[in-house]
Scaffold this motif. Sequence first.
Motif, short mmCIF file in Angstrom:
data_model
loop_
_atom_site.label_atom_id
_atom_site.label_comp_id
_atom_site.label_asym_id
_atom_site.label_seq_id
_atom_site.Cartn_x
_atom_site.Cartn_y
_atom_site.Cartn_z
N ARG A 174 0.83 -1.21 0.00
CA ARG A 174 0.00 0.00 0.00
C ARG A 174 0.86 1.26 0.00
O ARG A 174 0.47 2.29 -0.56
N LEU A 175 2.03 1.16 0.62
CA LEU A 175 2.92 2.32 0.70
C LEU A 175 3.83 2.44 -0.52
O LEU A 175 4.63 3.37 -0.61
N GLY A 176 3.72 1.50 -1.46
CA GLY A 176 4.53 1.54 -2.66
C GLY A 176 5.97 1.11 -2.45
O GLY A 176 6.86 1.51 -3.23
N LEU A 177 6.22 0.27 -1.44
CA LEU A 177 7.58 -0.15 -1.12
C LEU A 177 7.98 -1.46 -1.77
O LEU A 177 9.15 -1.87 -1.67
N ILE A 178 7.03 -2.13 -2.43
CA ILE A 178 7.32 -3.44 -3.05
C ILE A 178 7.41 -3.28 -4.56
O ILE A 178 6.47 -2.80 -5.20
N PRO A 179 8.52 -3.67 -5.18
CA PRO A 179 8.65 -3.59 -6.64
C PRO A 179 7.60 -4.47 -7.33
O PRO A 179 7.11 -5.45 -6.76
N ASP A 180 7.31 -4.13 -8.57
CA ASP A 180 6.32 -4.89 -9.34
C ASP A 180 6.86 -6.22 -9.84
O ASP A 180 6.09 -7.08 -10.27
N SER A 181 8.18 -6.38 -9.82
CA SER A 181 8.76 -7.63 -10.32
C SER A 181 9.83 -8.11 -9.35
O SER A 181 10.29 -7.38 -8.47
N GLY A 182 10.22 -9.37 -9.52
CA GLY A 182 11.26 -9.94 -8.67
C GLY A 182 10.70 -10.48 -7.37
O GLY A 182 9.49 -10.51 -7.13
N TYR A 183 11.61 -10.93 -6.51
CA TYR A 183 11.24 -11.53 -5.22
C TYR A 183 11.52 -10.54 -4.09
O TYR A 183 12.47 -9.75 -4.15
N THR A 184 10.69 -10.62 -3.07
CA THR A 184 10.88 -9.84 -1.85
C THR A 184 11.15 -10.78 -0.69
O THR A 184 10.44 -11.78 -0.52
N ILE A 185 12.18 -10.47 0.09
CA ILE A 185 12.44 -11.21 1.32
C ILE A 185 11.96 -10.36 2.48
O ILE A 185 12.48 -9.27 2.73
N VAL A 186 10.94 -10.83 3.16
CA VAL A 186 10.42 -10.16 4.35
C VAL A 186 11.20 -10.66 5.56
O VAL A 186 11.26 -11.86 5.81
N ILE A 187 11.80 -9.74 6.29
CA ILE A 187 12.54 -10.08 7.51
C ILE A 187 11.80 -9.42 8.67
O ILE A 187 11.79 -8.19 8.79
N TYR A 327 -5.60 -6.10 8.91
CA TYR A 327 -6.98 -5.62 8.87
C TYR A 327 -7.47 -5.58 7.42
O TYR A 327 -6.80 -5.03 6.55
N PRO A 328 -8.64 -6.17 7.15
CA PRO A 328 -9.14 -6.19 5.76
C PRO A 328 -9.61 -4.81 5.33
O PRO A 328 -10.44 -4.18 5.97
N ILE A 329 -9.03 -4.34 4.23
CA ILE A 329 -9.39 -3.03 3.70
C ILE A 329 -9.85 -3.20 2.26
O ILE A 329 -9.22 -3.93 1.48
N ALA A 330 -10.93 -2.51 1.91
CA ALA A 330 -11.47 -2.62 0.56
C ALA A 330 -10.44 -2.18 -0.46
O ALA A 330 -9.61 -1.30 -0.20
N GLU A 331 -10.49 -2.78 -1.66
CA GLU A 331 -9.48 -2.52 -2.69
C GLU A 331 -9.42 -1.04 -3.06
O GLU A 331 -8.36 -0.47 -3.26
N GLY A 332 -10.56 -0.40 -3.14
CA GLY A 332 -10.57 1.02 -3.50
C GLY A 332 -9.87 1.88 -2.47
O GLY A 332 -9.16 2.81 -2.78
N LEU A 333 -10.06 1.53 -1.19
CA LEU A 333 -9.41 2.27 -0.13
C LEU A 333 -7.91 2.02 -0.13
O LEU A 333 -7.12 2.90 0.13
N GLN A 334 -7.51 0.78 -0.46
CA GLN A 334 -6.08 0.47 -0.57
C GLN A 334 -5.43 1.36 -1.61
O GLN A 334 -4.34 1.90 -1.39
N LEU A 335 -6.09 1.53 -2.76
CA LEU A 335 -5.55 2.37 -3.82
C LEU A 335 -5.44 3.80 -3.33
O LEU A 335 -4.44 4.49 -3.57
N CYS A 336 -6.46 4.26 -2.60
CA CYS A 336 -6.44 5.61 -2.08
C CYS A 336 -5.28 5.82 -1.12
O CYS A 336 -4.59 6.83 -1.16
N MET A 337 -5.03 4.83 -0.26
CA MET A 337 -3.97 4.95 0.72
C MET A 337 -2.60 4.94 0.03
O MET A 337 -1.67 5.64 0.44
N THR A 338 -2.48 4.18 -1.06
CA THR A 338 -1.19 4.07 -1.75
C THR A 338 -0.84 5.35 -2.49
O THR A 338 0.31 5.78 -2.53
N THR A 339 -1.85 5.99 -3.07
CA THR A 339 -1.59 7.13 -3.93
C THR A 339 -1.71 8.46 -3.21
O THR A 339 -1.51 9.50 -3.79
N ARG A 340 -2.04 8.41 -1.93
CA ARG A 340 -2.27 9.65 -1.19
C ARG A 340 -0.96 10.40 -1.04
O ARG A 340 0.07 9.80 -0.74
#
Length: 340
Positions: A174-187, A327-340
Amino acid sequence: MTATDVRRSKAQEPATSTPLTRTLALDAGNYDLKFWDGANQPKAIRSVRYQLPQGRDAVRTQNSSPLIELADGTRYHVGVQAYKYRRQQQTVVENKVDLARLHLYTCLEPLDGQTEFSLNLHVSTPEPGKTSKALQSQLMGVHEFKRNDIPFRVTVESVEVEREGMGAYRYAQRLGLIPDSGYTIVIDIGGGTWLTRLVDADGEVIDENVMDRGGTYELATSISFDRRLTDNLGTTADPGIVMDGFKTGHTYADTGLSWAAWLDEYLNPWFLGIFQTVKAQYTPYMIRVTRFLVTGGGSYLITERLAGGKLTAVIPDPQFANVRGLYPIAEGLQLCMTTR
């Protein structure tokens, strides 16, 4: 009966109210209990408790350190106020799954004065395959208890159990911290444990590792044995109090004694041990890794060391990242939070 009588009769009938249903995300960590209702700010309660004997009065209760009374009369004071008793029990050295009900009751606050409601729960655990059934068995159904002398009657209608750390991954998206491609290692560095998840661009976990020990409690335990601390204290040091001191200038309770000057002697090998383990496990995948996402309540200890890393991202306010993503958030709200 006249029309006037009918209207008067209906006016005298008690109004029927729609049963209140709430949704709560709960991240019951070894160090603190994080919870979020999706509306207010997430909250945390220190995961330490004291069981009061029947003849003992409790010290002052707080919303952030409540007194919980179970249906059988057993009482637990949870949170920072538990330190005011002679003995406390730390979740970090126990099996937190066994404490699921108590942790839930600790985090349930009245909503607009209402203490009888239905509840949809979203919780996380390091290894869902091993503990999901036990968690659901404990949490589903009707619960009656008192919190700070206020009676509650809560019906848990659903319990969604997810991998710990994946909530933080979704929040980072949601914060735009994950690239669109490749693998992410969550630590995810917690109080008692630390864990990793290897996640592909579709959000699927393709490898993972959970370390039962090695979180900030292990670091605190190492520091608690250092003579530079114990000699000045004149007694042994409590690792739980050392953990609290990490957030208060690296000082031991109210003594003024600090390990800040020699913290790096312990922090550096602890930090390097985690990342060497990660790289060793994921060597076959490293060429495709585009992000190391560092989160969890203990990650603030190494934020400065990770700053400026090309592939590294540390989630802002990492203590609450996982519970926000749970917490479950509606898809539209997720987009709003990401682009805010």
